[in-house]
Design a protein around this motif. Sequence first.
Motif, PDB file in Angstrom:
ATOM      1  N   ASP A  48      71.204  80.088  35.091  1.00 36.98           N
ATOM      2  CA  ASP A  48      71.106  79.312  36.007  1.00 36.98           C
ATOM      3  C   ASP A  48      70.482  77.802  35.159  1.00 36.98           C
ATOM      4  N   ARG A  49      69.633  77.441  36.519  1.00 34.75           N
ATOM      5  CA  ARG A  49      69.666  75.592  35.460  1.00 34.75           C
ATOM      6  C   ARG A  49      69.491  75.581  34.720  1.00 34.75           C
ATOM      7  N   GLU A  50      68.437  76.437  33.564  1.00 36.48           N
ATOM      8  CA  GLU A  50      68.230  75.703  32.194  1.00 36.48           C
ATOM      9  C   GLU A  50      69.522  76.611  31.127  1.00 36.48           C
ATOM     10  N   SER A  51      69.879  78.005  31.665  1.00 41.02           N
ATOM     11  CA  SER A  51      71.593  77.564  31.001  1.00 41.02           C
ATOM     12  C   SER A  51      73.104  77.231  31.309  1.00 41.02           C
ATOM     13  N   ASN A  52      72.266  76.531  32.141  1.00 38.21           N
ATOM     14  CA  ASN A  52      73.768  75.571  32.669  1.00 38.21           C
ATOM     15  C   ASN A  52      73.532  74.571  31.694  1.00 38.21           C
ATOM     16  N   THR A  53      74.610  74.361  30.674  1.00 38.48           N
ATOM     17  CA  THR A  53      74.481  73.159  29.880  1.00 38.48           C
ATOM     18  C   THR A  53      74.740  71.946  30.066  1.00 38.48           C
ATOM     19  N   ASP A  54      75.096  72.238  30.816  1.00 35.77           N
ATOM     20  CA  ASP A  54      75.942  70.450  32.522  1.00 35.77           C
ATOM     21  C   ASP A  54      74.629  69.617  32.750  1.00 35.77           C
ATOM     22  N   ILE A  55      73.570  70.657  32.754  1.00 35.29           N
ATOM     23  CA  ILE A  55      72.311  70.588  33.388  1.00 35.29           C
ATOM     24  C   ILE A  55      71.425  70.673  32.993  1.00 35.29           C
ATOM     25  N   ASN A  56      71.550  71.740  32.282  1.00 33.86           N
ATOM     26  CA  ASN A  56      69.655  71.142  31.132  1.00 33.86           C
ATOM     27  C   ASN A  56      70.088  70.310  30.287  1.00 33.86           C
ATOM     28  N   TYR A  57      71.379  69.833  29.649  1.00 33.83           N
ATOM     29  CA  TYR A  57      71.224  68.245  28.987  1.00 33.83           C
ATOM     30  C   TYR A  57      70.809  67.658  29.303  1.00 33.83           C
ATOM     31  N   PHE A  58      70.267  67.510  30.631  1.00 34.23           N
ATOM     32  CA  PHE A  58      69.939  66.389  31.114  1.00 34.23           C
ATOM     33  C   PHE A  58      68.368  66.714  31.516  1.00 34.23           C
ATOM     34  N   THR A  59      68.252  67.492  31.842  1.00 29.26           N
ATOM     35  CA  THR A  59      66.602  67.687  31.778  1.00 29.26           C
ATOM     36  C   THR A  59      66.044  68.370  30.642  1.00 29.26           C
ATOM     37  N   SER A  60      67.080  69.022  29.597  1.00 32.54           N
ATOM     38  CA  SER A  60      66.194  68.873  28.415  1.00 32.54           C
ATOM     39  C   SER A  60      65.723  67.165  28.015  1.00 32.54           C
ATOM     40  N   LYS A  61      66.362  66.260  27.996  1.00 29.31           N
ATOM     41  CA  LYS A  61      66.544  65.124  27.656  1.00 29.31           C
ATOM     42  C   LYS A  61      64.623  64.065  28.323  1.00 29.31           C
ATOM     43  N   ILE A  62      64.795  65.193  29.681  1.00 29.48           N
ATOM     44  CA  ILE A  62      63.506  64.325  30.301  1.00 29.48           C
ATOM     45  C   ILE A  62      62.572  64.802  29.566  1.00 29.48           C
ATOM     46  N   ALA A  63      62.879  66.231  29.339  1.00 33.42           N
ATOM     47  CA  ALA A  63      61.697  66.823  28.442  1.00 33.42           C
ATOM     48  C   ALA A  63      60.980  66.568  26.606  1.00 33.42           C
ATOM     49  N   GLN A  64      62.435  65.934  26.515  1.00 36.80           N
ATOM     50  CA  GLN A  64      62.408  65.749  25.224  1.00 36.80           C
ATOM     51  C   GLN A  64      61.513  63.761  25.016  1.00 36.80           C
ATOM     52  N   VAL A  65      62.168  63.137  26.011  1.00 42.26           N
ATOM     53  CA  VAL A  65      61.397  61.859  26.096  1.00 42.26           C
ATOM     54  C   VAL A  65      59.777  61.458  27.440  1.00 42.26           C
ATOM     55  N   ARG A  66      59.377  63.105  27.382  1.00 39.40           N
ATOM     56  CA  ARG A  66      58.234  63.415  27.976  1.00 39.40           C
ATOM     57  C   ARG A  66      57.548  63.458  27.010  1.00 39.40           C
ATOM     58  N   SER A  67      57.701  64.303  26.519  1.00 34.82           N
ATOM     59  CA  SER A  67      56.696  64.492  24.883  1.00 34.82           C
ATOM     60  C   SER A  67      56.914  63.386  24.190  1.00 34.82           C
ATOM     61  N   MET A  68      58.178  62.413  24.101  1.00 34.96           N
ATOM     62  CA  MET A  68      57.656  61.271  23.143  1.00 34.96           C
ATOM     63  C   MET A  68      56.573  60.548  23.733  1.00 34.96           C
ATOM     64  N   SER A  69      56.435  60.184  25.341  1.00 35.91           N
ATOM     65  CA  SER A  69      55.684  59.273  25.974  1.00 35.91           C
ATOM     66  C   SER A  69      53.997  60.289  25.967  1.00 35.91           C
ATOM     67  N   ILE A  70      54.023  61.173  25.250  1.00 41.57           N
ATOM     68  CA  ILE A  70      52.228  61.371  25.460  1.00 41.57           C
ATOM     69  C   ILE A  70      51.911  61.743  24.005  1.00 41.57           C
ATOM     70  N   VAL A  71      53.113  62.510  23.368  1.00 42.24           N
ATOM     71  CA  VAL A  71      52.332  62.373  21.942  1.00 42.24           C
ATOM     72  C   VAL A  71      51.992  61.108  20.906  1.00 42.24           C
ATOM     73  N   PHE A  72      53.267  60.333  21.248  1.00 43.53           N
ATOM     74  CA  PHE A  72      52.908  59.036  20.468  1.00 43.53           C
ATOM     75  C   PHE A  72      52.734  57.755  21.624  1.00 43.53           C
ATOM     76  N   SER A  73      53.328  57.661  22.585  1.00 52.21           N
ATOM     77  CA  SER A  73      52.133  56.888  22.927  1.00 52.21           C
ATOM     78  C   SER A  73      50.766  57.517  23.195  1.00 52.21           C
ATOM     79  N   GLY A  74      49.783  58.278  23.275  1.00 48.97           N
ATOM     80  CA  GLY A  74      49.187  58.965  23.639  1.00 48.97           C
ATOM     81  C   GLY A  74      48.039  58.154  22.085  1.00 48.97           C
ATOM     82  N   ALA A  75      49.152  59.002  21.428  1.00 50.12           N
ATOM     83  CA  ALA A  75      48.167  58.591  19.320  1.00 50.12           C
ATOM     84  C   ALA A  75      48.543  56.824  19.561  1.00 50.12           C
ATOM     85  N   PHE A  76      49.188  56.293  20.204  1.00 48.64           N
ATOM     86  CA  PHE A  76      48.895  54.537  19.705  1.00 48.64           C
ATOM     87  C   PHE A  76      47.566  54.000  20.859  1.00 48.64           C
TER      88      PHE A  76
END
Length: 763
Positions: free
Chosen positions: A240-268
């Motif tokens: 599926d889209r989550e186990s397809n690494t060619d797509i998941n690599y991109f969507t997981s990067k969105i999740a990473q940057v979102r987490s950085m935005s919420i955690v780091f920028s939120g603390a700032f």
Amino acid sequence: MSLRAWRQTLRGVWAAKATFAPSFLTVALAVGLYGGIGSVWQTMDRGSDSYFTESNLADCWANGTGLDRADLAAVRAVPEVAEADLQSVTPASVRFGADLVDLRLVAPSSQQISAFHLVEGTPFDQQEGGVWVDAALAEARGVGLGDRLDIDVAGNQVQLEVAGIVMDPELIGYTGPPTVAPTDHAAYGFVAIHPAQLEEIIASVPYTQIRIKVAEGSSCADVKPAVDAALGGRVLSFLDRESNTDINYFTSKIAQVRSMSIVFSGAFVALALLTVYSALRRLVAADAVLIGTLGAFGFSRSRLAAKYLASGSVVALAGSLVGISLTYPVNQVLLVSQQRFHSMPAWDRAWGWDLLLVVGAVWGVALGAVTLAAWKYVAMLPADAMRGSRQYVGSRGVGSRIQAKRPSGTGMTWAFRDIARNRMRFALNVIGVFGSVVLLVAAVGMRESVQHSNSAVFGEQYTYDTKIALAPGVDPAAVSQLDNNKGQWLMEQQADMRVGERTETTNLTVAGDGDFVRLAAADGAHDLPQAGVAVAARLAQRMGLAEGDWIELRMPGDDRATKHRVADVVGVSFPQGVYCTEDYWMSGGSDFVPSAYLSGDSLSEDRLPEGATATSLDDQLASGQAIMKSVTSTMMVMILAAVLLSAVISYSLGVLKSVERRREYGTLRALGFGDRQMWRLLLADSLPALALGGGLGLFAGLGFLSFFVAAVSTNVRSYIPHIGVGSLAAVVALMTVTGLIVDLALLRKVMRLDLPEAVKGLE
């Protein structure tokens, strides 16, 4: 307020710009950082949503061999399937000048599902002849329309004209061979031709994939059993889209940057709001005498309160506007690194409504601070307000009693007395330093964690020299004889893992006899269990597993599920999945079908049999380290922001202190204190907050780093928290240097005091 009153407010703010500047800068930094980082993931998220919708991206993929149109008809007959088509994915060699490059050759049967995005040339469904080239590959290789490419498919050579430059939504995060990260578009990419054209080259089209769109209300998990049955158990893998690494690599990067935005920028943002609240309250308190004087001249309470509300509004609005303007350059710096690694047609910058909420929070805190502070003095009798602050009147404070027992010199005596009298200001200074150190440790540690995780995988977990991947049909004996059978066989496949009522497709790694595979984790390397399986910690947490639990595994194309005891839960970084030995795997009646051979020798491609490809461990490590390039710019922005935040907070409170202690500084100057003596006093003033806030921040930063790393880890890759002693020392040095620069700025301000004005009494 009238226009004249607003002009007076603006003149007042400008006249006190040195006092208002720290609050203004804090607001600008907070809004700019939050909006800039947040816009990166929102740009990626909205861009990919639009791209996937426009192309009608498949929901799931059934991979197998020897698929044909009868199989397609059987899949289309499944009630939960809305649409389906066939696609051939085969290896091919393409010559670019003197270079012969191994690429992915795709031949879709239609453009109804996962349609190509045309960059230039003729649309794929409007012309059967020619070849369509991956846009990133074409740019890297300088390929243009009308160029002719020599293509070799299974030993059959043909020359085709480039009919179009395209992007494939299924390959938005294409990683090429099974390495960690994409690094070279000139080496990894795809070319596409029509099935009819492919049939002319190799006689029959080897369809290897059925792409599926599920019906509304259904999921890939609902479709999978029926598709497997329709294909007679010939499904090698179902993605599926989550186990397809060619797509998941991109969507997981969105999740990473979102987490950085919420955690780091939120603390700032939280630290910035605290700073603004404190600074504006104390600025109003410093005007207590002026408030009392204006009240004595007949100014109404509402008019006096409006004056300070207007000042707070100006600072909040101006800072927010500058912060919003900073979001674009911050977004530009961070987005460039993402564009390099991913193939998406449109990167139109997007901002969310949450940025306006942050601006509203800043404005609300600023107005609340000045309202509370101003009303306190406005409500007083003018005579009481004109007497000003009484903070230096009264009995000896705690600091004096401490200093009586510890004679540390005049500077420290003065510093501890001031701390005792102004506990709130000292606490805010400590919080500012504390927060900045925590953010610095997280930013520096995140980059080191990525590097350490890659080194752990390709250095501790795997210690071979060369990994040889085997295509179906390759004779294993022809590979193992290359190093006289001194290597280690590896089976890497996907399997369905069932725990209770939950089922998930995961990676299965079965290691043969040898010493090239161990499991690297934060607590050291783990040997593969001799009985049972080892499960990656993130996967175990998601599935609710612990040591001693049981799981079921079913291989693609096999109706039989085998039960296995979880012998170890290991915090490996990559790949996330299940691990066991060949002996244990075969003891349960399962087949060991190797997919790779690990050798301690350096083996070149020209020695390999056809269908085998070699990748060195060093190349895999270098490819993995390329991930850092996609996060380095983000980390640098965060480090710079943390340093600026620390400087602004320290300077803000230093300015407030100089305003409150103006008379004392003036008196010392009048008594003959020179630059060196005043410098020592300022250092003594800043040292307690720097030492306490920095010390607590280092300890808390380590915990925050673990939380931060967990937040940006994905189901595909989990990072191991790590930061070296040298990096911690660098954080301490950076904060110390920042503090010294702030003290130098304050010294310059103190040495420019108007002495007659400064030593005047409150009377």
